[in-house]
Design a protein around this motif. Structure first.
Motif, PDB file in Angstrom:
ATOM      1  N   THR A  83       0.770  -1.459   0.009  1.00 32.59           N
ATOM      2  CA  THR A  83      -0.043   0.223  -0.546  1.00 32.59           C
ATOM      3  C   THR A  83       0.904   1.172   0.229  1.00 32.59           C
ATOM      4  O   THR A  83       0.262   2.792  -0.248  1.00 32.59           O
ATOM      5  N   VAL A  84       2.122   1.140  -0.109  1.00 30.61           N
ATOM      6  CA  VAL A  84       3.080   2.444   0.457  1.00 30.61           C
ATOM      7  C   VAL A  84       3.999   2.349  -1.273  1.00 30.61           C
ATOM      8  O   VAL A  84       4.551   2.917  -0.858  1.00 30.61           O
ATOM      9  N   LYS A  85       4.165   1.514  -2.048  1.00 30.07           N
ATOM     10  CA  LYS A  85       4.813   1.325  -3.284  1.00 30.07           C
ATOM     11  C   LYS A  85       4.298   2.259  -3.925  1.00 30.07           C
ATOM     12  O   LYS A  85       3.103   2.898  -4.251  1.00 30.07           O
ATOM     13  N   GLY A  86       5.587   2.577  -4.537  1.00 29.90           N
ATOM     14  CA  GLY A  86       5.265   4.631  -5.440  1.00 29.90           C
ATOM     15  C   GLY A  86       5.123   6.012  -4.697  1.00 29.90           C
ATOM     16  O   GLY A  86       5.267   6.416  -5.495  1.00 29.90           O
ATOM     17  N   ARG A  87       4.698   5.483  -3.369  1.00 30.95           N
ATOM     18  CA  ARG A  87       4.710   6.776  -2.531  1.00 30.95           C
ATOM     19  C   ARG A  87       5.738   7.166  -1.477  1.00 30.95           C
ATOM     20  O   ARG A  87       6.158   7.966  -1.379  1.00 30.95           O
ATOM     21  N   PHE A  88       6.603   6.145  -0.608  1.00 31.28           N
ATOM     22  CA  PHE A  88       7.187   5.856   0.343  1.00 31.28           C
ATOM     23  C   PHE A  88       8.815   5.266  -0.388  1.00 31.28           C
ATOM     24  O   PHE A  88       8.898   4.383  -1.410  1.00 31.28           O
ATOM     25  N   THR A  89       9.715   5.998   0.320  1.00 30.91           N
ATOM     26  CA  THR A  89      11.068   5.934  -0.320  1.00 30.91           C
ATOM     27  C   THR A  89      12.042   5.677   0.541  1.00 30.91           C
ATOM     28  O   THR A  89      12.276   6.778   1.690  1.00 30.91           O
ATOM     29  N   ILE A  90      12.495   4.632   1.339  1.00 31.74           N
ATOM     30  CA  ILE A  90      13.623   3.900   1.868  1.00 31.74           C
ATOM     31  C   ILE A  90      15.047   4.389   1.348  1.00 31.74           C
ATOM     32  O   ILE A  90      15.132   3.531   0.615  1.00 31.74           O
ATOM     33  N   SER A  91      15.895   5.003   1.755  1.00 33.16           N
ATOM     34  CA  SER A  91      17.301   5.316   1.986  1.00 33.16           C
ATOM     35  C   SER A  91      18.308   5.168   3.067  1.00 33.16           C
ATOM     36  O   SER A  91      17.275   5.363   3.748  1.00 33.16           O
TER      37      SER A  91
ATOM     38  N   TYR B  23      16.484   6.756   6.468  1.00 33.44           N
ATOM     39  CA  TYR B  23      15.141   8.284   6.192  1.00 33.44           C
ATOM     40  C   TYR B  23      13.772   7.285   5.009  1.00 33.44           C
ATOM     41  O   TYR B  23      14.293   6.366   4.622  1.00 33.44           O
ATOM     42  N   LEU B  24      13.014   7.781   5.571  1.00 35.01           N
ATOM     43  CA  LEU B  24      11.837   7.445   5.204  1.00 35.01           C
ATOM     44  C   LEU B  24      11.118   8.673   4.331  1.00 35.01           C
ATOM     45  O   LEU B  24      10.611   9.491   5.415  1.00 35.01           O
ATOM     46  N   GLN B  25      11.197   8.790   3.169  1.00 36.98           N
ATOM     47  CA  GLN B  25      10.827  10.162   2.586  1.00 36.98           C
ATOM     48  C   GLN B  25       8.937   9.769   1.291  1.00 36.98           C
ATOM     49  O   GLN B  25       9.083   8.187   1.992  1.00 36.98           O
ATOM     50  N   MET B  26       7.795   9.942   2.400  1.00 35.94           N
ATOM     51  CA  MET B  26       6.318   9.640   2.662  1.00 35.94           C
ATOM     52  C   MET B  26       5.473  10.530   1.755  1.00 35.94           C
ATOM     53  O   MET B  26       6.014  12.092   2.100  1.00 35.94           O
ATOM     54  N   ASN B  27       5.427  10.299   0.381  1.00 37.86           N
ATOM     55  CA  ASN B  27       4.780  11.241  -0.499  1.00 37.86           C
ATOM     56  C   ASN B  27       3.519  10.570  -0.306  1.00 37.86           C
ATOM     57  O   ASN B  27       2.955  10.141  -0.540  1.00 37.86           O
ATOM     58  N   LYS B  28       2.772  11.716  -0.689  1.00 38.03           N
ATOM     59  CA  LYS B  28       1.617  10.937  -1.334  1.00 38.03           C
ATOM     60  C   LYS B  28       0.304  10.627   0.219  1.00 38.03           C
ATOM     61  O   LYS B  28      -0.216   9.988  -0.287  1.00 38.03           O
ATOM     62  N   LEU B  29       0.611  11.264   1.009  1.00 35.61           N
ATOM     63  CA  LEU B  29      -0.056  10.718   2.276  1.00 35.61           C
ATOM     64  C   LEU B  29      -1.649  10.742   2.347  1.00 35.61           C
ATOM     65  O   LEU B  29      -2.001  11.430   1.539  1.00 35.61           O
ATOM     66  N   LYS B  30      -1.558   9.222   2.820  1.00 35.25           N
ATOM     67  CA  LYS B  30      -3.395   9.631   2.860  1.00 35.25           C
ATOM     68  C   LYS B  30      -4.191   9.458   4.267  1.00 35.25           C
ATOM     69  O   LYS B  30      -2.701   9.059   5.524  1.00 35.25           O
ATOM     70  N   PRO B  31      -5.023   9.612   4.548  1.00 37.94           N
ATOM     71  CA  PRO B  31      -5.541   9.616   6.264  1.00 37.94           C
ATOM     72  C   PRO B  31      -4.938   8.390   6.905  1.00 37.94           C
ATOM     73  O   PRO B  31      -4.853   7.952   8.272  1.00 37.94           O
ATOM     74  N   GLU B  32      -4.652   7.004   6.030  1.00 40.54           N
ATOM     75  CA  GLU B  32      -5.001   5.370   6.480  1.00 40.54           C
ATOM     76  C   GLU B  32      -3.427   5.602   6.477  1.00 40.54           C
ATOM     77  O   GLU B  32      -2.571   4.383   6.895  1.00 40.54           O
ATOM     78  N   ASP B  33      -2.543   6.260   6.341  1.00 39.85           N
ATOM     79  CA  ASP B  33      -1.384   6.418   7.183  1.00 39.85           C
ATOM     80  C   ASP B  33      -0.502   6.815   8.200  1.00 39.85           C
ATOM     81  O   ASP B  33       0.047   6.107   8.694  1.00 39.85           O
ATOM     82  N   THR B  34      -1.947   7.603   9.165  1.00 42.01           N
ATOM     83  CA  THR B  34      -1.678   8.110  10.378  1.00 42.01           C
ATOM     84  C   THR B  34      -1.370   6.819  11.499  1.00 42.01           C
ATOM     85  O   THR B  34      -2.402   5.662  11.051  1.00 42.01           O
ATOM     86  N   ALA B  35      -0.050   7.211  12.411  1.00 42.87           N
ATOM     87  CA  ALA B  35       0.082   5.945  12.761  1.00 42.87           C
ATOM     88  C   ALA B  35       1.218   6.225  13.808  1.00 42.87           C
ATOM     89  O   ALA B  35       1.922   7.421  13.261  1.00 42.87           O
ATOM     90  N   ILE B  36       1.752   5.265  14.028  1.00 47.04           N
ATOM     91  CA  ILE B  36       2.952   6.161  15.301  1.00 47.04           C
ATOM     92  C   ILE B  36       4.741   5.148  14.416  1.00 47.04           C
ATOM     93  O   ILE B  36       3.797   4.239  14.044  1.00 47.04           O
ATOM     94  N   TYR B  37       5.107   6.280  14.129  1.00 50.39           N
ATOM     95  CA  TYR B  37       6.030   5.010  13.265  1.00 50.39           C
ATOM     96  C   TYR B  37       7.520   4.998  13.762  1.00 50.39           C
ATOM     97  O   TYR B  37       7.674   5.454  14.429  1.00 50.39           O
TER      98      TYR B  37
END
Length: 122
Positions: free
Chosen positions: A61-69, A78-92
């Motif tokens: 569900t995060v492919k194409g939106r998140f990038t780890i490096s 790092y975790l670059q998170m783009n095009k965030l959605k309400p369902e991404d809400t959480a403690i990371y």
């Protein structure tokens, strides 16, 4: 090794955030570092992971939106998170494991940092 996660915050849907995971002492003992998240009432799940040998894993569900490096010797992931959605809400959380193979089970990771809260809401 203590891991320190940061970079969370409140962002509108469609927005971006970059999470950072920093290893105390400036370098990771781990060969794999993963980002996990836990939403209220849900189990902790893997979001993405990187092996310093060059492999990466992403939850579907995060492919194409998140990038780890990351850089093992610099002790940062790092975790670059783009095009965030309400369902991404959480403690990371970020976590490390010494074995070289990426696994998705949180129980296989031994070095955990405190979490950083990501809230996606308008």
């Amino acid at each position: 090794v203590q891991l320190q996660a940061s970079g969370g915050g409140l962002v509108q849907p469609g927005g971006s955030l970059r999470l950072s995971c920093v290893a105390s002492g400036g370098t990771f003992n781990a060969n794999v570092v993963g980002w996990f998240r836990q939403a209220p009432g849900k189990e902790r799940e893997i979001v993405a992971a990187i092996s310093f040998a060059g492999n990466a894993f992403y939850k579907d569900t995060v492919k194409g939106r998140f990038t780890i490096s990351g850089d093992k010797d610099k002790g940062t992931v790092y975790l670059q998170m783009n095009k965030l959605k309400p369902e991404d809400t959480a403690i990371y959380y970020c976590a490390g494991k010494k074995g070289p193979v990426i696994t998705t089970s949180p129980s296989r990771y031994t070095d955990w940092g405190q979490g950083t809260l990501v809230t996606v809401s308008s």
